[in-house]
Design a protein around this motif. Structure first.
Motif, mmCIF file in Angstrom:
data_model
loop_
_atom_site.group_PDB
_atom_site.id
_atom_site.type_symbol
_atom_site.label_atom_id
_atom_site.label_comp_id
_atom_site.label_asym_id
_atom_site.label_seq_id
_atom_site.Cartn_x
_atom_site.Cartn_y
_atom_site.Cartn_z
ATOM 1 N N GLN A 164 51.227 41.208 40.291
ATOM 2 C CA GLN A 164 50.469 40.933 39.070
ATOM 3 C C GLN A 164 50.124 42.227 38.335
ATOM 4 O O GLN A 164 50.178 42.282 37.097
ATOM 5 C CB GLN A 164 49.217 40.129 39.398
ATOM 6 C CG GLN A 164 49.546 38.697 39.768
ATOM 7 C CD GLN A 164 48.326 37.872 40.090
ATOM 8 O OE1 GLN A 164 47.257 38.409 40.353
ATOM 9 N NE2 GLN A 164 48.490 36.564 40.065
ATOM 10 N N HIS A 174 48.217 31.932 45.519
ATOM 11 C CA HIS A 174 48.852 33.204 45.165
ATOM 12 C C HIS A 174 50.228 32.962 44.552
ATOM 13 O O HIS A 174 50.610 33.614 43.574
ATOM 14 C CB HIS A 174 48.977 34.116 46.386
ATOM 15 C CG HIS A 174 47.690 34.754 46.789
ATOM 16 N ND1 HIS A 174 46.948 35.573 45.963
ATOM 17 C CD2 HIS A 174 46.999 34.696 47.951
ATOM 18 C CE1 HIS A 174 45.871 35.978 46.577
ATOM 19 N NE2 HIS A 174 45.868 35.459 47.800
ATOM 20 N N TRP A 175 50.977 32.037 45.125
ATOM 21 C CA TRP A 175 52.313 31.737 44.619
ATOM 22 C C TRP A 175 52.237 31.242 43.172
ATOM 23 O O TRP A 175 52.999 31.687 42.310
ATOM 24 C CB TRP A 175 52.984 30.695 45.516
ATOM 25 C CG TRP A 175 54.392 30.403 45.124
ATOM 26 C CD1 TRP A 175 54.847 29.354 44.391
ATOM 27 C CD2 TRP A 175 55.543 31.194 45.423
ATOM 28 N NE1 TRP A 175 56.211 29.429 44.229
ATOM 29 C CE2 TRP A 175 56.660 30.557 44.858
ATOM 30 C CE3 TRP A 175 55.737 32.381 46.126
ATOM 31 C CZ2 TRP A 175 57.938 31.056 44.960
ATOM 32 C CZ3 TRP A 175 57.018 32.874 46.239
ATOM 33 C CH2 TRP A 175 58.110 32.222 45.663
ATOM 34 N N ASP A 234 47.826 37.009 55.971
ATOM 35 C CA ASP A 234 47.099 36.589 54.769
ATOM 36 C C ASP A 234 46.797 37.795 53.885
ATOM 37 O O ASP A 234 46.946 37.739 52.660
ATOM 38 C CB ASP A 234 45.794 35.886 55.142
ATOM 39 C CG ASP A 234 45.992 34.469 55.632
ATOM 40 O OD1 ASP A 234 47.117 33.934 55.501
ATOM 41 O OD2 ASP A 234 45.023 33.894 56.160
ATOM 42 N N GLU A 290 48.123 38.548 50.023
ATOM 43 C CA GLU A 290 47.191 38.891 48.945
ATOM 44 C C GLU A 290 47.548 40.239 48.315
ATOM 45 O O GLU A 290 47.564 40.382 47.087
ATOM 46 C CB GLU A 290 45.761 38.924 49.491
ATOM 47 C CG GLU A 290 44.726 39.064 48.421
ATOM 48 C CD GLU A 290 43.322 38.833 48.923
ATOM 49 O OE1 GLU A 290 42.398 39.347 48.273
ATOM 50 O OE2 GLU A 290 43.145 38.147 49.942
ATOM 51 N N ALA A 300 50.827 39.916 46.215
ATOM 52 C CA ALA A 300 50.574 39.167 44.980
ATOM 53 C C ALA A 300 49.825 40.046 43.978
ATOM 54 O O ALA A 300 50.150 40.053 42.781
ATOM 55 C CB ALA A 300 49.781 37.899 45.283
ATOM 56 N N ALA A 301 48.855 40.798 44.457
ATOM 57 C CA ALA A 301 48.096 41.693 43.572
ATOM 58 C C ALA A 301 49.002 42.785 43.009
ATOM 59 O O ALA A 301 48.909 43.124 41.814
ATOM 60 C CB ALA A 301 46.926 42.302 44.329
ATOM 61 N N VAL A 310 51.393 34.085 40.831
ATOM 62 C CA VAL A 310 52.550 34.964 40.634
ATOM 63 C C VAL A 310 53.568 34.296 39.714
ATOM 64 O O VAL A 310 54.129 34.947 38.818
ATOM 65 C CB VAL A 310 53.172 35.345 41.998
ATOM 66 C CG1 VAL A 310 54.557 35.922 41.838
ATOM 67 C CG2 VAL A 310 52.262 36.313 42.734
#
Length: 127
Positions: A115, A69-70, A104, A108, A111-112, A73
């Motif tokens: 984005q 995820h990092w 977790d 997620e 991050a979503a 991003v």
């Protein structure tokens, strides 16, 4: 020697044997209890080893997920040249391992969201 003197040593010997027999029985009972406890501890140790192995695997999956995820991003933010991108922070020592699933999911979701914000800003199509 009189009968009275002979009976006394026999009686003392018998008493001694009974005391020794009692001590022997108690020692054997303790050994048996120790064997049972050792067996129970060995079973518990196997269970704990399995739990530790599972926790290690779970931690590795969490680290991998966070790392992926990092990186995604960072890639999405690369177009934001003004933004100072920092290295991935370390784990929070205050985090409760029982909350890993929630944490977790939080990673997620954030991050979503980020984005999606980058996509909207630049009018990029969804992937």
């Amino acid at each position: 020697m009189s009968d009275h003197l002979r009976k006394r040593p026999v009686s003392a010997a018998r008493e001694y044997k009974e005391v020794v027999a009692g001590i022997t029985a108690a020692a054997e009972a303790l050994r048996e209890r120790d064997r049972e406890r050792a067996a129970a501890l060995a079973r518990e140790l196997v269970g704990l080893a399995d739990a530790m192995h599972g926790a290690g695997e779970r931690a590795a999956l969490t680290r991998l997920g966070v790392q992926l995820h990092w990186e995604a991003v960072l890639e999405a933010l690369w177009v934001e040249s003004w933004m100072k991108l920092r290295p991935l922070p370390g784990p929070d020592p205050r985090a409760d391992p029982a909350d890993l699933d929630d944490l977790d999911a939080e990673v997620e979701a954030r991050a979503a969201e980020l984005q999606e914000a980058v996509r909207r800003r630049f009018g990029l199509p969804r992937r």
